[in-house]
Structure formats: structure tokens, C-alpha cells
Design a protein around this motif. Structure first.
Motif, short mmCIF file in Angstrom:
data_model
loop_
_atom_site.label_atom_id
_atom_site.label_comp_id
_atom_site.label_asym_id
_atom_site.label_seq_id
_atom_site.Cartn_x
_atom_site.Cartn_y
_atom_site.Cartn_z
N THR A 148 0.83 -1.20 0.00
CA THR A 148 0.00 0.00 0.00
C THR A 148 0.87 1.26 0.00
O THR A 148 2.07 1.20 0.21
CB THR A 148 -0.91 0.05 1.25
N ARG A 273 -4.32 4.22 4.21
CA ARG A 273 -3.51 3.60 3.17
C ARG A 273 -4.40 3.23 1.99
O ARG A 273 -5.60 2.98 2.13
CB ARG A 273 -2.82 2.34 3.68
N ALA A 274 -3.79 3.18 0.80
CA ALA A 274 -4.47 2.75 -0.42
C ALA A 274 -3.61 1.69 -1.10
O ALA A 274 -2.38 1.71 -1.00
CB ALA A 274 -4.68 3.94 -1.36
N PRO A 275 -4.23 0.75 -1.82
CA PRO A 275 -3.46 -0.34 -2.44
C PRO A 275 -2.63 0.15 -3.62
O PRO A 275 -3.07 1.01 -4.39
CB PRO A 275 -4.55 -1.31 -2.90
N ARG A 276 -1.44 -0.42 -3.76
CA ARG A 276 -0.60 -0.12 -4.93
C ARG A 276 -0.99 -1.06 -6.07
O ARG A 276 -0.28 -2.00 -6.40
CB ARG A 276 0.87 -0.32 -4.56
N TRP A 292 -8.53 -2.76 -3.96
CA TRP A 292 -8.04 -3.87 -3.16
C TRP A 292 -8.32 -5.17 -3.88
O TRP A 292 -9.29 -5.28 -4.62
CB TRP A 292 -8.73 -3.89 -1.79
N ASP A 312 -0.75 -6.40 2.59
CA ASP A 312 -1.70 -5.29 2.69
C ASP A 312 -2.63 -5.18 1.49
O ASP A 312 -3.77 -4.71 1.62
CB ASP A 312 -0.93 -3.97 2.84
N VAL A 313 -2.16 -5.59 0.33
CA VAL A 313 -2.91 -5.36 -0.90
C VAL A 313 -4.26 -6.07 -0.92
O VAL A 313 -5.17 -5.68 -1.64
CB VAL A 313 -2.04 -5.78 -2.12
N HIS A 315 -6.19 -6.33 1.81
CA HIS A 315 -7.00 -5.60 2.79
C HIS A 315 -7.54 -6.49 3.91
O HIS A 315 -8.45 -6.08 4.64
CB HIS A 315 -8.17 -4.87 2.10
N LEU A 318 -3.82 -5.15 7.62
CA LEU A 318 -2.70 -4.32 7.17
C LEU A 318 -1.60 -4.29 8.24
O LEU A 318 -1.34 -3.26 8.86
CB LEU A 318 -3.18 -2.91 6.82
#
Length: 476
Positions: A148, A273-276, A292, A312-313, A315, A318
Motif C-alpha cells: 500500500t 492507506r491505499a493499495p498499490r 483492493w 496489505d494489498v 486488505h 494491514l
């Protein structure tokens, strides 16, 4: 594109979860490639867990020492900030990943540096920093472990003000005179603890009712109380309306809803946080870029039998240790399927199911006092429909706590399932409380009956005698 290089497993992302997938698949004899666009070791090693704990360790050690008679006067002065930063830099490898690369290569995995994207079924396209192109093909599985990134809210003027995220907060080489922190998360609480002790005047702005909202309410209350006693300002129920920065390096002005203006030298946004996943080719396999990645308990993407997502990706949880746990589970699944072993042991608590993500999730927050929890809070247990009782005890009344530090302040809670007489959750807050967590995690994950816990005798005089006090309180 060049001709595809074939592996059994291709891993997209080289943080802790990705590294652990490599470890498990290589241990199973599967050929594995790992693709990483930044530093192998990921966010945790360079901008999160490791540097933050390196910053916090001297802070907490000094706080503990100041509560010990005969030692308090010796540690009355300020921290040696330069030495703290040097210690942090050592643990991040000075932001070089040579050691991580050496370890990966020792496993027999191949490492590709560059930006990786899914390229249709079982393929990953890699563009190196030099512009070279590779296509990696997976016989058995592709695993997404891209993690993330920090979220910067859409607040007028914020982007132009160049705010700190967790990356800048854990890697800065000097303490800002005044630091504004927006958010009530673990990052907000830990960085407030660190930088207040390193010389900054810290102000924390929380939109909600308190710090650490995912834990029992008393955890955030005790941490906020300690921060205020250390000189920080903690305000709740406030929201940022706009931000202005004076020039390229000047002070930052934050306008709150209602018109009040606060000024600081740096602004840390700790707001989620946001997913990469925005540019990793999810669209080529029918998934939504930027979102996610939903998985089942084996960490496999439903409907795509070769695609997994860990860390984390997805969700689910995390936390670095949970990402590594998911990687161990997914690695076992990939290995079993590659060997043709069926059926999988994917029932609750099975070898191929990441059940702990939802049933026994541990978390430690390295503030002063520390906060540690596993499983469900009282509110979560009640919402889930369990018939429960919360058992609370003043952690400072345990002999071991009193010997640990004068004026020890803390609290413990266990959430008991009254129908099954097992623990659904446990929370500890107090100096050194993080070291109590694993015993609680075992009790929750193993569903140890209360009657059997009565026979787990804590050594005297340790802080872990809190277990006896909680059980006595429950029994009445």
C-alpha cells in the motif's frame, strides 16, 4: 516484448509478504522469480516498522528508566537525536537493500528490478529502470504482494504543501520545531511519541473521538493522556478544511473547520492507506485497477485459480506479521497444488487457510504506554452476536508492574465468550505490554478453555501475573 522466461511462481512485490512467498515456494523446490520496483524489503524495512521502532526504542527505554528509582536522574537529559538517527539508519541499511538481495539470491530465486505488470494469464511484464523489457511466465502461480501507499486526502492546498507521509516521518534527519499530525492511527500515535521525545512540539488532530480507534477505547485514552503529559497537544473531533504553505520550505498553515488556523514547520498526514494496484495490469485479468484485491482464506483470487494476493494489498489485515503469515499459508497452498495434493486443508484453522486474519489478529503499538491486542474488542464481539463478558484489571496493581516502574499505569481486558468459556480477545496497555501479547495470541488462537488457563501459572513477580488477576476477577 522478449520471449517469456518460465518459472513455477512469479511474485510481484518484494516486501515482507513477497519475500516470504519466495522463501516458502523455494523451500518446496519451485523455481521462483521476484519483481520489485523500489527496495527489496518493502515499506516495512525502510519506511514503516523497522525505522519507526528504531526511533521509538530509545524513547521508550528512557521513559522506562525515568520511572526506576536510582536511575531516573541519570537519564534526565534529552535524547542524543543524532545517535538515534544513526541507529535508525543502520537498521534500514542506509536505505540500501544489498543484504535483502543477498538473502533472496541465497534461496535460489531470481530478482528482477523494475516495474511489473500482469500481462494476461500467468504472465508478468517487467520494465527495468534502464528500459529493458522482460516477460515472466508462471507455470503454477502469480502472487501479487505490492502493498500500500499513504493516502493524501483531497483537501484544498494539501498536495502543494508537500506534507509528510509515514515515509518522511520515519526517515527525517532532523526534528521539526513544530509538527502537526493529522489522524488517529497507529502511525499518528507512534510518530507523535517519537518526535515529541526527539524535540518537536507535536499537535495531533483527530477527526474521530480518540486515538487507536481499532482497539479498546481505553487504549487510545491512555496513550493520549501520556502524550499530553509529555507536552504534546491532542485534539479530537476536529477536521482540516484547507492547507497553505509559505514558499518552498516555509511554515505550513492548517485551517480547521470553523476557521481556526494552526501553524507548524511540518505536517504529517496519517490518514490511511491505499493499495498499490493502479498500474499493475489488473485490467488484463478482469480486475479493477487501483482497488483492493479480494481473496479467499487461502489468499487465492476467486475465479482466477492461478492468481494470489498476500499482504496489505488484499486488505485482510494491514500488518507486516499478518502479511508474512498469509505468505506462509499461500506458499503452502501453491506447493500443495503444484504437487497435485488434493484436497486442500482449507477449513477453519487448516494448514491452507489464513484463519488468524479474522479470529486471532495481534497488533502492538509502540507508544508510551505500549498498547497490544489480539482478537475481538468488546464492541466487535457484541456486534458479532456473541454472549460475552469483559473482564478488566488495573495492570499497575500487579506486583511485577510495580517493580518494573514506579507509578506504573496500565489496564488489561479479556473478552470472554460465556457460552464456550474461551477468550475472544485480549488487550493490554502499559509500559512493556507488547511482550505480553503472544501469550494472549496463543490463548485466543488455540481457544484455550478458561478452566485450563487456570493451570497456566505465571511466574512471580512478573507483569504476566496479570493473567492470574484477570482469571480471579472472572471467577469472582
Amino acid at each position: 516484448m522478449t520471449e517469456a522466461v518460465e518459472y513455477d511462481v512469479v511474485v510481484l512485490g518484494g516486501g515482507p509478504a513477497g519475500e516470504n512467498i519466495v522463501d516458502r515456494t523455494r523451500a518446496a523446490g519451485l523455481s521462483t522469480a521476484l519483481v520489485e520496483s523500489e527496495l527489496v524489503g518493502g515499506e516495512c524495512s525502510y519506511w514503516a516498522c523497522v525505522p519507526s521502532k528504531a526511533l521509538l526504542r530509545p524513547v521508550l527505554a528512557r521513559a522506562d528508566a525515568r520511572r526506576v528509582p536510582g536511575l531516573a536522574a541519570a537519564v534526565a537529559g534529552p535524547l542524543d537525536a543524532a545517535a538515534v538517527f544513526a541507529h535508525r539508519d543502520y537498521w534500514t541499511g542506509n536505505w540500501k537493500d544489498d543484504g535483502q538481495i543477498d538473502w533472496l539470491e541465497s534461496t535460489g530465486a531470481d530478482v528482477y528490478r523494475g516495474h511489473g505488470r500482469l500481462y494476461g494469464v500467468r504472465k508478468v511484464a517487467v520494465t527495468s529502470p534502464e528500459g529493458e523489457h522482460h516477460v515472466l511466465s508462471a507455470r503454477h502461480a502469480v502472487v501479487v504482494a505490492t502493498g500500500t501507499r499513504a493516502v493524501i486526502p483531497d483537501v484544498p492546498g494539501l498536495a502543494d504543501a508537500r506534507p509528510w507521509t509515514s515515509r518522511e516521518a520515519t526517515s527525517a534527519q532532523a526534528a521539526p520545531g513544530r509538527l502537526l499530525i493529522v489522524g488517529g492511527s497507529v502511525v499518528a500515535a507512534e510518530m507523535a511519541t517519537a518526535w515529541q521525545s526527539l524535540g518537536s512540539q507535536v499537535t495531533v488532530l483527530v477527526r474521530g473521538s480518540g486515538l487507536l480507534p481499532r482497539m479498546e477505547p481505553f487504549a487510545g485514552e491512555l496513550v493520549a493522556e501520556a502524550l499530553r503529559e509529555a507536552g504534546a497537544v491532542v485534539r479530537t473531533g476536529v477536521a482540516v478544511e484547507s492547507v497553505v504553505r509559505d514558499g518552498s520550505t516555509g511554515p505550513v498553515s492548517v485551517v480547521l473547520e470553523g476557521g481556526e488556523t494552526l501553524e507548524a514547520d511540518e505536517l504529517l498526514m496519517a490518514t490511511g492507506r491505499a493499495p498499490r494496484t493502479e498500474d499493475i495490469g489488473l485490467d488484463t485479468v478482469g480486475l479493477e485497477p487501483g482497488g483492493w484485491i479480494a481473496v479467499d482464506d487461502s489468499c487465492r483470487v476467486p475465479g482466477i485459480d492461478w492468481l494470489y494476493a498476500v499482504g496489505d494489498v488484499n486488505h485482510r489485515a494491514l500488518l507486516t506479521h499478518q502479511g508474512k503469515y498469509q505468505a506462509r499459508i499461500a506458499g503452502a497452498v501453491i506447493a500443495a497444488r503444484a504437487e497435485g495434493n488434493a484436497p486442500l486443508d482449507d477449513g477453519r484453522w487448516g494448514a491452507h487457510a489464513a484463519t488468524a486474519d479474522t479470529e486471532a489478529l495481534p497488533q502492538a503499538v509502540f507508544t508510551d504506554p505500549e498498547a497490544a491486542s489480539v482478537g475481538l474488542t468488546l464492541a466487535e464481539a457484541e456486534r458479532a452476536g456473541h454472549r460475552v463478558r469483559a473482564v478488566d484489571y488495573d495492570l499497575g496493581k500487579v506486583s511485577g508492574a510495580g517493580l518494573y516502574a514506579d507509578g506504573y499505569r496500565g489496564r488489561a481486558r479479556m473478552v470472554v465468550d460465556l457460552d464456550r468459556e474461551i477468550l475472544l480477545g485480549v488487550t493490554f496497555v502499559g509500559p512493556g505490554a507488547a511482550e505480553l501479547l503472544h501469550a494472549a495470541t496463543i490463548a485466543v488462537a488455540a481457544q484455550v478453555p478458561i478452566d485450563r488457563l487456570w493451570h497456566a501459572v505465571p511466574a512471580f513477580p512478573t507483569i504476566s501475573e496479570i493473567w492470574l488477576r484477570l482469571l480471579e476477577t472472572y471467577r469472582g
